[in-house]
Design a protein around this motif. Structure first.
Motif, PDB file in Angstrom:
ATOM      1  N   ILE A  27       0.842  -1.196   0.000  1.00  0.00           N
ATOM      2  CA  ILE A  27       0.000   0.000   0.000  1.00  0.00           C
ATOM      3  C   ILE A  27       0.876   1.245   0.000  1.00  0.00           C
ATOM      4  O   ILE A  27       0.485   2.305  -0.490  1.00  0.00           O
ATOM      5  CB  ILE A  27      -0.974   0.002   1.204  1.00  0.00           C
ATOM      6  CG1 ILE A  27      -1.931  -1.181   1.112  1.00  0.00           C
ATOM      7  CG2 ILE A  27      -1.783   1.303   1.260  1.00  0.00           C
ATOM      8  CD1 ILE A  27      -2.844  -1.350   2.321  1.00  0.00           C
ATOM      9  N   GLY A  28       2.116   1.089   0.530  1.00  0.00           N
ATOM     10  CA  GLY A  28       3.083   2.171   0.430  1.00  0.00           C
ATOM     11  C   GLY A  28       3.338   2.540  -1.020  1.00  0.00           C
ATOM     12  O   GLY A  28       3.585   3.710  -1.351  1.00  0.00           O
ATOM     13  N   GLY A  29       3.267   1.544  -1.902  1.00  0.00           N
ATOM     14  CA  GLY A  29       3.399   1.805  -3.328  1.00  0.00           C
ATOM     15  C   GLY A  29       2.238   2.615  -3.867  1.00  0.00           C
ATOM     16  O   GLY A  29       2.402   3.471  -4.739  1.00  0.00           O
ATOM     17  N   ILE A  30       1.018   2.360  -3.330  1.00  0.00           N
ATOM     18  CA  ILE A  30      -0.150   3.145  -3.750  1.00  0.00           C
ATOM     19  C   ILE A  30       0.056   4.618  -3.393  1.00  0.00           C
ATOM     20  O   ILE A  30      -0.218   5.513  -4.192  1.00  0.00           O
ATOM     21  CB  ILE A  30      -1.437   2.601  -3.100  1.00  0.00           C
ATOM     22  CG1 ILE A  30      -1.779   1.226  -3.683  1.00  0.00           C
ATOM     23  CG2 ILE A  30      -2.597   3.571  -3.298  1.00  0.00           C
ATOM     24  CD1 ILE A  30      -3.046   0.600  -3.122  1.00  0.00           C
ATOM     25  N   LEU A  31       0.557   4.870  -2.174  1.00  0.00           N
ATOM     26  CA  LEU A  31       0.832   6.250  -1.769  1.00  0.00           C
ATOM     27  C   LEU A  31       1.863   6.896  -2.682  1.00  0.00           C
ATOM     28  O   LEU A  31       1.714   8.046  -3.107  1.00  0.00           O
ATOM     29  CB  LEU A  31       1.347   6.284  -0.326  1.00  0.00           C
ATOM     30  CG  LEU A  31       0.325   6.041   0.781  1.00  0.00           C
ATOM     31  CD1 LEU A  31       1.001   6.170   2.137  1.00  0.00           C
ATOM     32  CD2 LEU A  31      -0.825   7.019   0.683  1.00  0.00           C
ATOM     33  N   PHE A  32       2.915   6.154  -2.959  1.00  0.00           N
ATOM     34  CA  PHE A  32       3.967   6.593  -3.867  1.00  0.00           C
ATOM     35  C   PHE A  32       3.340   6.999  -5.202  1.00  0.00           C
ATOM     36  O   PHE A  32       3.549   8.118  -5.706  1.00  0.00           O
ATOM     37  CB  PHE A  32       4.951   5.431  -4.011  1.00  0.00           C
ATOM     38  CG  PHE A  32       6.170   5.698  -4.872  1.00  0.00           C
ATOM     39  CD1 PHE A  32       6.278   6.795  -5.711  1.00  0.00           C
ATOM     40  CD2 PHE A  32       7.221   4.795  -4.837  1.00  0.00           C
ATOM     41  CE1 PHE A  32       7.407   7.005  -6.504  1.00  0.00           C
ATOM     42  CE2 PHE A  32       8.353   4.990  -5.613  1.00  0.00           C
ATOM     43  CZ  PHE A  32       8.439   6.099  -6.449  1.00  0.00           C
ATOM     44  N   THR A 120       8.494  13.785   1.685  1.00  0.00           N
ATOM     45  CA  THR A 120       9.335  13.173   2.720  1.00  0.00           C
ATOM     46  C   THR A 120       8.786  11.804   3.107  1.00  0.00           C
ATOM     47  O   THR A 120       9.537  10.828   3.247  1.00  0.00           O
ATOM     48  CB  THR A 120       9.410  14.084   3.955  1.00  0.00           C
ATOM     49  OG1 THR A 120       9.869  15.384   3.562  1.00  0.00           O
ATOM     50  CG2 THR A 120      10.369  13.518   4.992  1.00  0.00           C
ATOM     51  N   GLY A 121       7.462  11.721   3.259  1.00  0.00           N
ATOM     52  CA  GLY A 121       6.840  10.447   3.616  1.00  0.00           C
ATOM     53  C   GLY A 121       6.998   9.382   2.548  1.00  0.00           C
ATOM     54  O   GLY A 121       7.397   8.256   2.837  1.00  0.00           O
ATOM     55  N   LEU A 148       5.123  -6.614  -6.533  1.00  0.00           N
ATOM     56  CA  LEU A 148       3.790  -6.197  -6.130  1.00  0.00           C
ATOM     57  C   LEU A 148       3.800  -4.741  -5.679  1.00  0.00           C
ATOM     58  O   LEU A 148       2.846  -3.992  -5.918  1.00  0.00           O
ATOM     59  CB  LEU A 148       3.288  -7.097  -4.991  1.00  0.00           C
ATOM     60  CG  LEU A 148       1.925  -6.731  -4.386  1.00  0.00           C
ATOM     61  CD1 LEU A 148       0.817  -6.927  -5.410  1.00  0.00           C
ATOM     62  CD2 LEU A 148       1.660  -7.581  -3.134  1.00  0.00           C
ATOM     63  N   ASN A 149       4.894  -4.325  -5.055  1.00  0.00           N
ATOM     64  CA  ASN A 149       5.016  -2.932  -4.634  1.00  0.00           C
ATOM     65  C   ASN A 149       4.958  -1.993  -5.838  1.00  0.00           C
ATOM     66  O   ASN A 149       4.275  -0.969  -5.819  1.00  0.00           O
ATOM     67  CB  ASN A 149       6.325  -2.733  -3.871  1.00  0.00           C
ATOM     68  CG  ASN A 149       6.475  -1.326  -3.329  1.00  0.00           C
ATOM     69  OD1 ASN A 149       5.818  -0.942  -2.376  1.00  0.00           O
ATOM     70  ND2 ASN A 149       7.339  -0.536  -3.954  1.00  0.00           N
ATOM     71  N   GLN A 150       5.671  -2.354  -6.910  1.00  0.00           N
ATOM     72  CA  GLN A 150       5.630  -1.531  -8.124  1.00  0.00           C
ATOM     73  C   GLN A 150       4.254  -1.571  -8.772  1.00  0.00           C
ATOM     74  O   GLN A 150       3.790  -0.565  -9.324  1.00  0.00           O
ATOM     75  CB  GLN A 150       6.699  -2.001  -9.119  1.00  0.00           C
ATOM     76  CG  GLN A 150       6.724  -1.233 -10.434  1.00  0.00           C
ATOM     77  CD  GLN A 150       7.057   0.239 -10.279  1.00  0.00           C
ATOM     78  OE1 GLN A 150       7.654   0.635  -9.288  1.00  0.00           O
ATOM     79  NE2 GLN A 150       6.665   1.057 -11.245  1.00  0.00           N
ATOM     80  N   LEU A 151       3.590  -2.733  -8.700  1.00  0.00           N
ATOM     81  CA  LEU A 151       2.222  -2.803  -9.213  1.00  0.00           C
ATOM     82  C   LEU A 151       1.333  -1.813  -8.476  1.00  0.00           C
ATOM     83  O   LEU A 151       0.523  -1.108  -9.085  1.00  0.00           O
ATOM     84  CB  LEU A 151       1.666  -4.220  -9.061  1.00  0.00           C
ATOM     85  CG  LEU A 151       0.175  -4.392  -9.400  1.00  0.00           C
ATOM     86  CD1 LEU A 151      -0.098  -4.015 -10.854  1.00  0.00           C
ATOM     87  CD2 LEU A 151      -0.285  -5.816  -9.106  1.00  0.00           C
ATOM     88  N   MET A 152       1.485  -1.749  -7.157  1.00  0.00           N
ATOM     89  CA  MET A 152       0.681  -0.813  -6.372  1.00  0.00           C
ATOM     90  C   MET A 152       1.030   0.642  -6.702  1.00  0.00           C
ATOM     91  O   MET A 152       0.169   1.520  -6.622  1.00  0.00           O
ATOM     92  CB  MET A 152       0.862  -1.076  -4.880  1.00  0.00           C
ATOM     93  CG  MET A 152       0.284  -2.386  -4.389  1.00  0.00           C
ATOM     94  SD  MET A 152      -1.524  -2.521  -4.634  1.00  0.00           S
ATOM     95  CE  MET A 152      -1.596  -3.580  -6.075  1.00  0.00           C
ATOM     96  N   VAL A 153       2.288   0.891  -7.087  1.00  0.00           N
ATOM     97  CA  VAL A 153       2.649   2.228  -7.552  1.00  0.00           C
ATOM     98  C   VAL A 153       1.832   2.571  -8.792  1.00  0.00           C
ATOM     99  O   VAL A 153       1.255   3.661  -8.904  1.00  0.00           O
ATOM    100  CB  VAL A 153       4.163   2.334  -7.866  1.00  0.00           C
ATOM    101  CG1 VAL A 153       4.481   3.683  -8.527  1.00  0.00           C
ATOM    102  CG2 VAL A 153       4.994   2.179  -6.605  1.00  0.00           C
ATOM    103  N   THR A 154       1.751   1.634  -9.729  1.00  0.00           N
ATOM    104  CA  THR A 154       0.997   1.888 -10.966  1.00  0.00           C
ATOM    105  C   THR A 154      -0.502   1.999 -10.684  1.00  0.00           C
ATOM    106  O   THR A 154      -1.192   2.794 -11.317  1.00  0.00           O
ATOM    107  CB  THR A 154       1.247   0.782 -12.011  1.00  0.00           C
ATOM    108  OG1 THR A 154       0.731  -0.467 -11.547  1.00  0.00           O
ATOM    109  CG2 THR A 154       2.740   0.615 -12.291  1.00  0.00           C
ATOM    110  N   ILE A 182      -7.026   8.130   2.364  1.00  0.00           N
ATOM    111  CA  ILE A 182      -7.610   6.779   2.487  1.00  0.00           C
ATOM    112  C   ILE A 182      -6.535   5.684   2.485  1.00  0.00           C
ATOM    113  O   ILE A 182      -6.464   4.887   3.433  1.00  0.00           O
ATOM    114  CB  ILE A 182      -8.660   6.541   1.377  1.00  0.00           C
ATOM    115  CG1 ILE A 182      -9.827   7.523   1.533  1.00  0.00           C
ATOM    116  CG2 ILE A 182      -9.169   5.094   1.426  1.00  0.00           C
ATOM    117  CD1 ILE A 182     -10.806   7.508   0.380  1.00  0.00           C
ATOM    118  N   PRO A 183      -5.652   5.604   1.461  1.00  0.00           N
ATOM    119  CA  PRO A 183      -4.622   4.566   1.529  1.00  0.00           C
ATOM    120  C   PRO A 183      -3.605   4.797   2.644  1.00  0.00           C
ATOM    121  O   PRO A 183      -3.053   3.832   3.186  1.00  0.00           O
ATOM    122  CB  PRO A 183      -3.950   4.645   0.149  1.00  0.00           C
ATOM    123  CG  PRO A 183      -4.262   6.003  -0.371  1.00  0.00           C
ATOM    124  CD  PRO A 183      -5.611   6.333   0.180  1.00  0.00           C
ATOM    125  N   ALA A 184      -3.359   6.054   3.008  1.00  0.00           N
ATOM    126  CA  ALA A 184      -2.406   6.337   4.083  1.00  0.00           C
ATOM    127  C   ALA A 184      -2.892   5.757   5.410  1.00  0.00           C
ATOM    128  O   ALA A 184      -2.129   5.110   6.141  1.00  0.00           O
ATOM    129  CB  ALA A 184      -2.181   7.847   4.206  1.00  0.00           C
TER     130      ALA A 184
END
Length: 451
Positions: A27-32, A120-121, A148-154, A182-184
């Motif tokens: 989900i950190g990727g979603i924020l990214f 920063t976050g 999966l992290n990169q997928l969540m970035v996309t 919401i994702p945070a």
């Protein structure tokens, strides 16, 4: 009954906890993705509300990257001091704070401040999330789980485009940004209930707890014992590691690979597309903001689909073949974009959309996810936190330079020349991968360290 339960666990092979941990951390990727992608649509409205100059528009996009550079620079220290889990929670909290500041900003300066705090976050999360995933995922699926992290970035980028499209008729850019809360909050809640990385627990001397956590992630006490013993050996060296050791003879090679891949990933111009896709479509003749953002949604969908394909291929085909295919497609697409803007055809918008989609597809299948996977794999545990921080700083710094200069270069040289320059960098990147980047498919982190 107990024996039967243990057998059934072994049959599962990979515990649900491993998937759950990877999913939550990603989900950190979603924020990214969301917080870097949302500006692409929002800037079309923010620039009018605050009467921005070209320079201020560039800084509105790039200020989040200044924060990301600082966040990623401090991330190595935080990951070792607080642990992967608490660092990710802190990064999500910063995103919430920055988002609230942006949505309440009465002028461009407070807007910049909010973007900086968000940056920063996500700078911290951008490498600690894949680090956490790589440290808890079984080696048989580690590549896919880190990807999966990169997928969540996309996914985050696509959601940002769709949120922008939803609010574009009203021009409500503050609501566009607020959606990041919401994702945070979901990431904060998810990480609170997950265990710490066993590698970090060993690093802090809590070996018994590390063993318990490792068993939960493997269903195999023998494998857990072996892994913990290897971690203890490496940990004795890691405690005295200094950043200068990244240039020692035993580590210099992978340090160069990590930093160069970080720079080249950005220097091929990927985030000019992510951040400025609607603007590029306006250059190509799309009539209004809503039409430009709608076209960008198509680019976002392609990005997600091809990243999913990459996840299925990365542990089957390997890292190097995907990187080579990826860079070849990016080069051809950039040359196509350069040609289209040089010719200035009446159907410019259609061809622009086609080449932007093939460009983003090529990036998504290789260079996008595999860079983050490689920097989570190639470094010895002794210097992994510091090395990943250096590579991530290099990535964000390159991202900042490319993003800040894009509009100015287009104004000075023309869109066609700028895309041709990115194509040249693509050729350099292809040669670099062909000559220097190793294959890590099928190897455990300990085996990669030995190799």
């Amino acid at each position: 009954m107990k024996h039967s339960s243990q057998n059934s666990k072994k049959k599962l092979s990979i515990p649900p906890l491993a998937y759950a941990a990877a999913a939550v951390a990603a989900i950190g990727g979603i924020l990214f993705g969301f917080d870097t992608g949302i500006i692409s649509g929002a800037i079309l409205f923010v620039q009018h509300d605050f009467s921005m100059t070209i320079s201020e528009r560039s800084w509105a996009v790039s200020m989040v990257l200044v924060g990301a550079i600082i966040g990623s620079a401090s991330g190595g220290y935080l990951s070792d001091k607080l642990g992967r889990r608490k660092s990710i929670i802190s990064s999500a909290a910063l995103v919430v704070i920055g988002t609230i500041i942006i949505t309440a900003s009465p002028d461009v300066y407070l807007f910049f401040a909010g973007r900086f705090i968000i940056g920063t976050g996500i700078g911290v999360a951008s490498f600690i999330s894949p680090m956490y995933i790589s440290e808890v995922a079984p080696k048989s699926i580690r590549g896919a789980m880190v990807s999966l992290n990169q997928l969540m970035v996309t996914v985050g980028i696509l959601v940002a485009y769709m949120v922008s499209l939803y609010f574009s008729p009203s021009g409500n850019w503050r609501a566009m940004f607020f959606a990041a809360v919401i994702p945070a909050v979901a990431l904060i809640i998810g990480m609170i209930v997950l265990p710490s990385s066993p590698r970090w627990l060993v690093f802090k001397g809590n070996v018994d707890k590390a063993m318990n956590v490792a068993e939960r992630f493997t269903y195999d006490k023998e494998k857990a014992d072996d892994a913990i013993r290897q971690m203890e050996i490496e940990n004795k060296e890691q405690k005295n590691a200094k950043i200068s050791e990244l240039w020692s003879p035993s580590v210099r090679y992978v340090t160069i690979i990590g930093v160069m891949m970080a720079v080249l990933q950005q220097a091929t111009g990927i985030n000019t597309v992510i951040y400025f896709a609607p603007t590029i479509f306006e250059f190509a003749g799309y009539a209004d903001a809503t039409a430009s953002i709608a076209a960008s949604v198509g680019v976002g969908i392609v990005n997600v689909i091809l990243t999913i394909v990459s996840i299925f291929l990365v542990d089957r085909v390997g890292r190097r073949p995907l990187l080579l295919v990826s860079l070849s497609g990016m080069i051809l697409s950039l040359l196509g974009l350069s040609a289209v803007f040089s010719i200035g055809a009446a159907s410019l918008g259609v061809y622009t959309a086609v080449f932007l989609m093939t460009y983003i597809a090529s990036f998504a299948i290789g260079l996008g996810p595999i860079f983050w996977l490689l920097i989570a794999e190639i470094y010895p545990l002794r210097v992994r936190g510091k090395a990943m921080s250096v590579a991530t700083v290099a990535n964000w710094t390159s991202n900042f330079v490319i993003s800040l200069t894009f509009l100015g270069l287009v104004s000075l040289l023309g869109t066609n020349t700028v895309f041709f320059m990115y194509a040249i960098v693509g050729v350099i990147s292809l040669i670099f991968v062909l000559k220097l980047v190793p294959e890590t498919k099928g190897l455990s982190l300990e085996e990669i360290t030995k190799k």
